[in-house]
Design an enzyme around this catalytic site. Structure first.
Site, PDB file in Angstrom:
ATOM      1  N   ARG A  61      45.223 -28.217  69.600  1.00 50.78           N
ATOM      2  CA  ARG A  61      44.209 -29.199  69.980  1.00 50.78           C
ATOM      3  C   ARG A  61      44.092 -30.240  68.872  1.00 50.78           C
ATOM      4  NH1 ARG A  61      41.552 -28.539  66.187  1.00 50.78           N
ATOM      5  NH2 ARG A  61      40.173 -30.245  66.740  1.00 50.78           N
ATOM      6  N   GLY A  62      43.249 -31.249  69.138  1.00 52.42           N
ATOM      7  CA  GLY A  62      43.163 -32.372  68.212  1.00 52.42           C
ATOM      8  C   GLY A  62      44.196 -33.393  68.668  1.00 52.42           C
ATOM      9  N   ALA A  63      43.760 -34.653  68.760  1.00 52.93           N
ATOM     10  CA  ALA A  63      44.588 -35.673  69.419  1.00 52.93           C
ATOM     11  C   ALA A  63      46.017 -35.768  68.867  1.00 52.93           C
ATOM     12  CB  ALA A  63      43.868 -37.021  69.347  1.00 52.93           C
ATOM     13  N   ARG A  98      45.675 -32.849  79.520  1.00 54.29           N
ATOM     14  CA  ARG A  98      44.333 -33.302  79.099  1.00 54.29           C
ATOM     15  C   ARG A  98      44.292 -34.837  79.193  1.00 54.29           C
ATOM     16  NH1 ARG A  98      41.866 -30.795  73.717  1.00 54.29           N
ATOM     17  NH2 ARG A  98      39.906 -31.193  74.798  1.00 54.29           N
ATOM     18  N   GLN A 157      34.516 -25.886  67.292  1.00 55.18           N
ATOM     19  CA  GLN A 157      35.641 -26.288  66.428  1.00 55.18           C
ATOM     20  C   GLN A 157      35.186 -26.470  64.971  1.00 55.18           C
ATOM     21  OE1 GLN A 157      35.020 -27.521  69.456  1.00 55.18           O
ATOM     22  NE2 GLN A 157      36.860 -28.170  70.521  1.00 55.18           N
ATOM     23  N   ASP A 216      39.702 -39.481  69.560  1.00 56.75           N
ATOM     24  CA  ASP A 216      40.706 -39.148  70.579  1.00 56.75           C
ATOM     25  C   ASP A 216      41.302 -40.388  71.219  1.00 56.75           C
ATOM     26  OD1 ASP A 216      38.908 -36.616  70.417  1.00 56.75           O
ATOM     27  OD2 ASP A 216      40.835 -36.036  71.286  1.00 56.75           O
ATOM     28  N   ASN A 258      35.362 -39.439  71.047  1.00 55.08           N
ATOM     29  CA  ASN A 258      35.604 -38.273  70.185  1.00 55.08           C
ATOM     30  C   ASN A 258      34.780 -37.121  70.750  1.00 55.08           C
ATOM     31  OD1 ASN A 258      36.847 -37.096  67.826  1.00 55.08           O
ATOM     32  ND2 ASN A 258      34.822 -37.029  66.917  1.00 55.08           N
ATOM     33  N   LYS A 259      34.880 -35.973  70.107  1.00 55.32           N
ATOM     34  CA  LYS A 259      34.225 -34.750  70.588  1.00 55.32           C
ATOM     35  C   LYS A 259      32.770 -34.999  70.980  1.00 55.32           C
ATOM     36  CE  LYS A 259      35.636 -31.599  71.212  1.00 55.32           C
ATOM     37  NZ  LYS A 259      36.068 -31.314  72.596  1.00 55.32           N
TER      38      LYS A 259
HETATM   39  O1  MRU Z   1      38.779 -30.766  72.275  1.00 53.33           O
HETATM   40  P1  MRU Z   1      39.450 -30.932  70.954  1.00 53.33           P
HETATM   41  O2  MRU Z   1      39.201 -29.811  70.012  1.00 53.33           O
HETATM   42  O3  MRU Z   1      40.908 -31.266  71.093  1.00 53.33           O
HETATM   43  O4  MRU Z   1      38.747 -32.224  70.337  1.00 53.33           O
HETATM   44  C1  MRU Z   1      39.208 -32.722  69.126  1.00 53.33           C
HETATM   45  C2  MRU Z   1      38.453 -33.889  68.607  1.00 53.33           C
HETATM   46  O5  MRU Z   1      37.547 -34.391  69.242  1.00 53.33           O
HETATM   47  C3  MRU Z   1      38.926 -34.467  67.312  1.00 53.33           C
HETATM   48  O6  MRU Z   1      37.861 -35.013  66.598  1.00 53.33           O
HETATM   49  C4  MRU Z   1      39.939 -35.585  67.606  1.00 53.33           C
HETATM   50  O7  MRU Z   1      40.944 -35.126  68.467  1.00 53.33           O
HETATM   51  C5  MRU Z   1      40.572 -36.100  66.366  1.00 53.33           C
HETATM   52  S1  MRU Z   1      41.682 -34.945  65.653  1.00 53.33           S
HETATM   53  C6  MRU Z   1      42.446 -35.678  64.342  1.00 53.33           C
END
Ligand code: MRU
Length: 347
Positions: free
Chosen positions: A47-49, A90, A198, A239, A249-250
């Site tokens: 996970r994470g963009a 996603r 997270q 993201d 973002n999250k």
């Molecule tokens: O749902 P996730 O855990 O993939 O969400 C991740 C985030 O929102 C991060 O802040 C974002 O992807 C940046 S990661 C460098």
């Protein structure tokens, strides 16, 4: 250089650290077919963009490696199918589409007579280059943002935009790692980040392991810490960043930005070039992922709400650009007015 090994492509096999098991277990698993890659992205094992993008690029290799000795038309069809399929995992992080578009462009560039084996080799080189570029961009973000982390200050972060979210040492956490390497002392407050935690499971784990002072808080505690002047800067990841600077973002990030504005605390977004989406003019047009209701009705496997109660569960929100002090990027610090600055840097 990276605090953790998020994913690895070795001998044409893809392995990831299964982030759903952290912090209890640091288990490496193999993603043996493209369905497993899709599932790992969907269920947040990876996970994470930026990490999602790189993983999907290798996912195309996983989906095509058994077609290397086939006819090249069949190989190309399989590769196209794999790209289209992985893009459905996603919707919000633009890095996924950026990486898959780059893989598609490789196929388009190759002459028609290229053999399946040579097509595969070119795709593999592109995935490796996406991996390496991500490592380099994280490093550059760290160098660019480290000066914002002053001695003795407190920094709040939300979700996990660290090594686990990239193939390098993160985006929002990169300036913290860089400042730490430079010998500065500071304190990080990590929002736990409901519902999937997270911040608690991943950010607290990775910063604590790296020897950086980190205190875990519930999301609802940020306001009080800001009022009490414990927090001097907020840094989050992204993201997808629209052309006008609005940032997905999250979920919960927007609330943190509003709180930061109320307390006159600078709110920074750290992101690599691959997260800027100049084709999306403003945040309202960013597709937001909605996730399973049980992520809120349960904590892990424990039922914490009536099993049939209606739930609202967007995975992301959009922070309007006027709440953002600057973007910390691999191209330097970018300041408002963002519609001009971003167009100049990402034409
Ligand atoms: O749902 P996730 O855990 O993939 O969400 C991740 C985030 O929102 C991060 O802040 C974002 O992807 C940046 S990661 C460098």
């Amino acid at each position: 250089m990276a605090p953790v090994s998020t994913l690895r492509w070795e001998d044409q096999h893809l392995h990831i650290l299964d982030q759903t098991l952290l912090p209890a277990q640091a288990r490496i698993i193999e993603l043996a077919n493209r369905e497993a890659v899709w599932e790992a992205i969907k269920s947040l094992r990876v996970r994470g963009a930026p990490a999602i993008g790189v993983c999907a690029a290798y996912g195309v290799l996983v989906g095509t490696r058994d077609y290397r000795d086939k006819d090249s038309t069949e190989f190309r069809k399989r590769a196209e199918d794999s790209i289209t399929y992985l893009a459905t995992s996603r919707p919000t992080a633009v890095n996924l589409f950026y990486a898959l578009d780059r893989m598609r462009a490789v196929l388009k560039r190759l002459p028609e007579e290229t053999s399946a084996a040579d097509c595969f080799a070119a795709l593999e080189a592109e995935a490796d280059s996406l991996y390496a570029a991500d490592v380099a961009m994280c490093r550059a973000i760290g160098e660019c943002g480290a000066a914002l982390i002053r001695e003795g200050t407190g920094v709040l972060t939300h979700c996990n935009a660290g090594g686990l979210a990239t193939t390098g040492y993160g985006t929002a956490l990169a300036p913290l790692y860089a400042a730490h390497e430079q010998g500065r002392r500071f304190h990080v407050y990590a929002d736990e980040t409901r519902p999937l935690l997270q911040g608690a499971r991943l950010t607290a784990w990775e910063l604590h392991n790296a020897g950086i002072n980190v205190t875990l808080i519930c999301d609802s505690m940020a306001a009080v810490l800001m009022r009490d002047q414990k927090i001097h800067a907020v840094i989050v990841g992204a993201d997808r960043i629209a052309a006008n600077g609005d940032t997905a973002n999250k979920i919960g990030t927007y609330g943190v930005a509003v709180l930061a504005q109320k307390h006159a605390i600078p709110f920074y977004v750290a992101a690599p070039s691959s997260t800027f989406d100049m084709d999306t003019p403003r945040g309202g047009l960013i597709p937001i992922e909605f996730r399973d209701s049980d992520e809120i009705r349960k904590a892990g496997t424990v039922q914490i709400a009536p099993p049939t109660v209606p739930v609202y569960n967007p995975a992301f929100d959009v922070t309007p650009s006027d709440l953002i002090a600057a973007f910390i990027t691999d191209k330097g610090l970018l300041y408002p007015p963002f519609d001009t600055t971003l167009r100049r840097v990402f034409p």
